[in-house]
Design a protein around this motif. Structure first.
Motif, mmCIF file in Angstrom:
data_model
loop_
_atom_site.group_PDB
_atom_site.id
_atom_site.type_symbol
_atom_site.label_atom_id
_atom_site.label_comp_id
_atom_site.label_asym_id
_atom_site.label_seq_id
_atom_site.Cartn_x
_atom_site.Cartn_y
_atom_site.Cartn_z
ATOM 1 N N ASN A 106 -34.818 -7.802 39.400
ATOM 2 C CA ASN A 106 -33.772 -8.813 39.335
ATOM 3 C C ASN A 106 -34.007 -9.920 40.367
ATOM 4 N N SER A 107 -34.739 -9.611 41.429
ATOM 5 C CA SER A 107 -34.984 -10.562 42.516
ATOM 6 C C SER A 107 -36.237 -11.407 42.312
ATOM 7 N N SER A 108 -36.998 -11.116 41.256
ATOM 8 C CA SER A 108 -38.286 -11.787 41.027
ATOM 9 C C SER A 108 -38.090 -13.092 40.267
ATOM 10 N N VAL A 109 -37.495 -14.067 40.934
ATOM 11 C CA VAL A 109 -37.099 -15.293 40.238
ATOM 12 C C VAL A 109 -38.293 -16.089 39.715
ATOM 13 N N THR A 110 -39.362 -16.167 40.486
ATOM 14 C CA THR A 110 -40.550 -16.907 40.042
ATOM 15 C C THR A 110 -41.167 -16.250 38.817
ATOM 16 N N GLN A 111 -41.269 -14.906 38.843
ATOM 17 C CA GLN A 111 -41.851 -14.179 37.727
ATOM 18 C C GLN A 111 -40.979 -14.308 36.479
ATOM 19 N N LEU A 112 -39.674 -14.197 36.630
ATOM 20 C CA LEU A 112 -38.769 -14.328 35.483
ATOM 21 C C LEU A 112 -38.931 -15.703 34.828
ATOM 22 N N TYR A 113 -39.070 -16.731 35.651
ATOM 23 C CA TYR A 113 -39.290 -18.085 35.140
ATOM 24 C C TYR A 113 -40.598 -18.149 34.348
ATOM 25 N N LEU A 114 -41.688 -17.649 34.955
ATOM 26 C CA LEU A 114 -43.001 -17.696 34.316
ATOM 27 C C LEU A 114 -43.008 -16.916 33.004
ATOM 28 N N TYR A 115 -42.477 -15.703 33.000
ATOM 29 C CA TYR A 115 -42.522 -14.871 31.800
ATOM 30 C C TYR A 115 -41.765 -15.524 30.644
ATOM 31 N N GLN A 116 -40.594 -16.086 30.951
ATOM 32 C CA GLN A 116 -39.819 -16.736 29.892
ATOM 33 C C GLN A 116 -40.507 -18.016 29.420
ATOM 34 N N LYS A 117 -41.125 -18.734 30.339
ATOM 35 C CA LYS A 117 -41.847 -19.948 29.968
ATOM 36 C C LYS A 117 -43.021 -19.623 29.039
ATOM 37 N N CYS A 118 -43.582 -18.401 29.185
ATOM 38 C CA CYS A 118 -44.707 -17.968 28.352
ATOM 39 C C CYS A 118 -44.252 -17.230 27.091
ATOM 40 N N GLY A 119 -42.971 -17.312 26.768
ATOM 41 C CA GLY A 119 -42.491 -16.789 25.495
ATOM 42 C C GLY A 119 -41.901 -15.392 25.516
ATOM 43 N N PHE A 120 -41.736 -14.808 26.688
ATOM 44 C CA PHE A 120 -41.092 -13.495 26.774
ATOM 45 C C PHE A 120 -39.574 -13.670 26.748
ATOM 46 N N GLU A 121 -38.896 -12.721 26.111
ATOM 47 C CA GLU A 121 -37.431 -12.741 26.011
ATOM 48 C C GLU A 121 -36.867 -11.515 26.714
ATOM 49 N N ILE A 122 -35.782 -11.688 27.442
ATOM 50 C CA ILE A 122 -35.114 -10.556 28.087
ATOM 51 C C ILE A 122 -34.474 -9.681 27.011
ATOM 52 N N VAL A 123 -34.790 -8.381 27.039
ATOM 53 C CA VAL A 123 -34.253 -7.466 26.032
ATOM 54 C C VAL A 123 -33.463 -6.310 26.627
ATOM 55 N N GLU A 124 -33.600 -6.096 27.939
ATOM 56 C CA GLU A 124 -32.943 -4.928 28.527
ATOM 57 C C GLU A 124 -32.852 -5.099 30.037
ATOM 58 N N ILE A 125 -31.830 -4.494 30.613
ATOM 59 C CA ILE A 125 -31.726 -4.382 32.067
ATOM 60 C C ILE A 125 -31.621 -2.892 32.374
ATOM 61 N N ARG A 126 -32.592 -2.383 33.129
ATOM 62 C CA ARG A 126 -32.570 -0.971 33.538
ATOM 63 C C ARG A 126 -31.878 -0.904 34.894
ATOM 64 N N LYS A 127 -30.588 -0.599 34.848
ATOM 65 C CA LYS A 127 -29.749 -0.590 36.042
ATOM 66 C C LYS A 127 -30.279 0.401 37.070
ATOM 67 N N ASN A 128 -30.301 -0.020 38.307
ATOM 68 C CA ASN A 128 -30.664 0.805 39.467
ATOM 69 C C ASN A 128 -32.086 1.370 39.406
ATOM 70 N N PHE A 129 -32.976 0.794 38.602
ATOM 71 C CA PHE A 129 -34.341 1.306 38.472
ATOM 72 C C PHE A 129 -35.035 1.418 39.831
#
Length: 160
Positions: A106-129
């Motif tokens: 959840n804290s990986s803001v740069t990675q989340l930006y990059l992955y979504q920019k490359c066409g990945f979609e958020i599908v799940e949140i694994r709480k407390n992983f």
């Protein structure tokens, strides 16, 4: 910007596993050891120096997961992570996978930006992983890693 000549190639069996890099993205050697031997490992090389790595794990005949993707601290912010991600997407397509999964904190803001920019979609949140699977708290960007954000990319879709 530095003039980088990055070559991405498969890891060779006689090479030492690049734990220094892998542990940048996953600080638990125990967790890395659980998937590394079953993964396809690729290295980013610049002037004979390993600057990045990714591990691609087949989950079944249709889905692969990028279990680890990391760039050496000195070389971050130069586009190597994007090159590694694009390579992983291409390799997964070539291997016949229909979709590619990746998880990040959840804290990986740069990675989340990059992955979504490359066409990945958020599908799940694994709480407390990260709370449940790591002994020590992990902080990134001043935020505690608690939850895993899971993203997926359909490899059959036409590129945008």
């Amino acid at each position: 910007m530095e003039n980088l000549n990055i070559h991405i190639r498969p890891f060779e069996q006689n090479e030492a596993i690049p734990y220094e890099l892998l542990l940048l993205a996953d600080p638990s050697k125990k967790m890395v050891d659980e998937y590394i031997n079953d993964s396809l490992i690729y290295l980013a090389i610049n002037e004979n120096v390993i600057t990045g790595v990714y591990a691609l794990l087949p989950l079944n005949n249709h889905v692969a997961e990028i279990k680890n993707i990391a760039v050496h601290n000195v070389h971050q912010g130069k586009g190597i992570g994007k090159l590694l991600l694009e390579s992983a997407i291409q390799v997964a397509k070539e291997k016949g996978f229909e979709s590619l999964l990746i998880g990040t904190a959840n804290s990986s803001v740069t990675q989340l930006y990059l992955y979504q920019k490359c066409g990945f979609e958020i599908v799940e949140i694994r709480k407390n992983f990260f709370l449940d699977n790591y002994n020590e708290p992990i902080f990134e960007n001043g935020i505690q890693c608690k939850h895993m954000i899971v993203l997926i990319k359909n490899l059959n879709a036409k590129d945008e």
